[in-house]
Write an enzyme that holds these catalytic residues in place. Structure first.
Site, mmCIF file in Angstrom:
data_model
loop_
_atom_site.group_PDB
_atom_site.id
_atom_site.type_symbol
_atom_site.label_atom_id
_atom_site.label_comp_id
_atom_site.label_asym_id
_atom_site.label_seq_id
_atom_site.Cartn_x
_atom_site.Cartn_y
_atom_site.Cartn_z
ATOM 1 N N ASP A 75 0.821 -1.212 0.000
ATOM 2 C CA ASP A 75 0.000 0.000 0.000
ATOM 3 C C ASP A 75 0.853 1.260 0.000
ATOM 4 O O ASP A 75 2.020 1.254 0.399
ATOM 5 C CB ASP A 75 -0.994 0.018 1.175
ATOM 6 C CG ASP A 75 -0.336 -0.105 2.546
ATOM 7 O OD1 ASP A 75 0.626 -0.884 2.678
ATOM 8 O OD2 ASP A 75 -0.774 0.591 3.482
ATOM 9 N N GLU A 137 -0.025 -1.162 5.811
ATOM 10 C CA GLU A 137 1.118 -0.727 6.605
ATOM 11 C C GLU A 137 0.975 0.744 6.935
ATOM 12 O O GLU A 137 1.254 1.179 8.041
ATOM 13 C CB GLU A 137 2.420 -0.971 5.831
ATOM 14 C CG GLU A 137 3.683 -0.834 6.696
ATOM 15 C CD GLU A 137 4.226 0.583 6.800
ATOM 16 O OE1 GLU A 137 5.093 0.812 7.658
ATOM 17 O OE2 GLU A 137 3.799 1.475 6.060
HETATM 18 ZN ZN ZN Z 1 6.676 2.235 4.079
#
Ligand code: ZN
Length: 386
Positions: A75, A137
């Site tokens: 992401d 993340e």
């Molecule tokens: Zn990163």
């Protein structure tokens, strides 16, 4: 037989998938899984709850333990409101730099890792290498833990985890940990002229924020912890970054919501701070409920990022130093998924191309020299895998 792509061609494809954390990453994962399995690499997925996203795991080389895990996230942060010179979703080369959202954080490393995994399979290395590609993340590292569990269930257990967040290829052995709470204070609305008959959620919430300020002062007055002293700032911090509530200056607020973030040096007690805050919130909750049962404080823990503790002669550190030629190590201020790998039993360090200063920016870029340094790192890794 599927064509073998260079790391640069892989990066080109990865940047073309707009995998902003709030959106699905399945187009990227589908493409990558096709590409890897087309070269004989075993793949697996860990799906998130609504199956809009998946973590991709892959294993190349012999079906034995002791793998080196190359870990990244799929992401990226949004581009909303940012002024970009070129299309953020098209890899664009200018002035020795590769521009595009995620080039630095961290599809550059992911492209190199994918290249290395395919190459390991093609060469028939003696020691296995695994790829672990998470999601979410950027919104609190919430995708990594279930991915690591699936990785360990699906494939032979790995030993070393290299997390390729941008570090300019420096070997990073430590970072702070973090935890976050969403706080919801419920009060009672009256006209403010009748203040004692109402309960202002804002003014009650301010008591908790005052407690956080006092905690910061106490931490900063206390002696430094040995590992913590390597960080800047060299201590744990507690912070409120967002607050909302109330409707007018002359109405006691029925609602107040704010987000608390605890950033903890590796040798401080993150759970101790979290527990102390929860206890304080419970005390306020009881005091408010004693007045009116509908009032009170709700807490939701919305993220947890364990710290990366310097191992001192760890296997990951030794490998990364050998691959980069570095003999010094450092610590960083940002959090990564490395602490989650370490907690799961891996020796872990952070080492990846690019500068964290470019992450999340408009016109995010990765210097070609950094990408090439990452390529050399992967080539040396393949030599070591035999
Ligand atoms: Zn990163």
């Amino acid at each position: 037989m599927m064509t073998v792509l260079t790391s640069r061609q892989i990066l080109d494809r990865l940047i073309g998938f707009p995998t902003v954390s709030r959106d699905s990453n399945l187009d990227l994962v589908d493409w990558l899984e096709d590409y890897l399995s087309g070269h004989g690499v075993r793949c697996g997925r860990h799906w998130n709850e609504d199956r809009r996203k998946a973590a991709l795991i892959a294993h190349a080389g012999p079906w034995t333990g002791g793998a080196v895990v190359l870990s990244g996230h799929s992401d990226v942060v949004p581009v909303d409101g940012q002024a970009w010179t070129s299309d953020p979703w098209t890899l664009t080369e200018r002035d020795g730099r590769l521009y595009g959202r995620g080039t630095c954080d961290m599809k550059g490393f992911v492209a190199l890792a994918v290249w290395a995994v395919v190459e390991a399979q093609r060469r028939g290395v003696a020691r296995p290498v695994q790829l672990a590609l998470s999601h979410d993340e950027e919104v609190g590292c919430t995708g990594a833990l279930p991915m690591i569990q699936t990785l360990r269930r699906t494939f032979p257990a790995g030993k070393i985890a290299l997390i390729g967040e941008p570090s300019r290829m420096k070997v990073i052995t430590g970072h702070k940990g973090g935890a976050g709470f969403l706080v919801h204070v419920k009060g009672y609305e009256v006209h403010s002229s009748l203040l004692p008959e109402g309960v202002s959620a804002i003014m009650e919430g301010a008591r908790l924020i005052g407690w956080l300020n006092d905690r910061n002062a106490a931490i900063q007055a206390a002696p430094r912890l040995p590992v913590g002293a390597r960080f800047h700032p060299p201590f744990t911090t507690l912070h409120v970054g967002r607050i909302e509530g109330g409707t007018a200056h002359n109405i006691t607020a029925a609602e107040c919501r704010f987000a608390v973030e605890i950033r903890c040096v590796p040798d401080d007690d993150l759970e101790g701070h979290a527990r102390a805050f929860r206890d304080e919130a419970l005390r306020l909750d009881a005091a408010l409920k004693a007045r009116r049962p509908a009032e009170g404080v709700d807490l939701e823990r919305f993220f947890d990022v364990p710290a990366l503790r310097p191992e001192g002669d760890g296997a990951a550190e030794a490998l990364a130093c050998a691959l980069t030629g570095e003999n010094g190590t450092g610590v960083v201020a940002y959090g990564t998924e490395a602490g989650q790998f370490q907690d799961a039993g891996y020796s872990a360090v952070v080492c990846g191309p690019g500068d964290i200063a470019q992450a999340h920016q408009a016109d995010e870029y990765l210097e070609i020299a950094e990408f090439q340094a990452g390529q050399r790192f992967m080539e040396r890794l393949l030599e070591r895998l035999g």
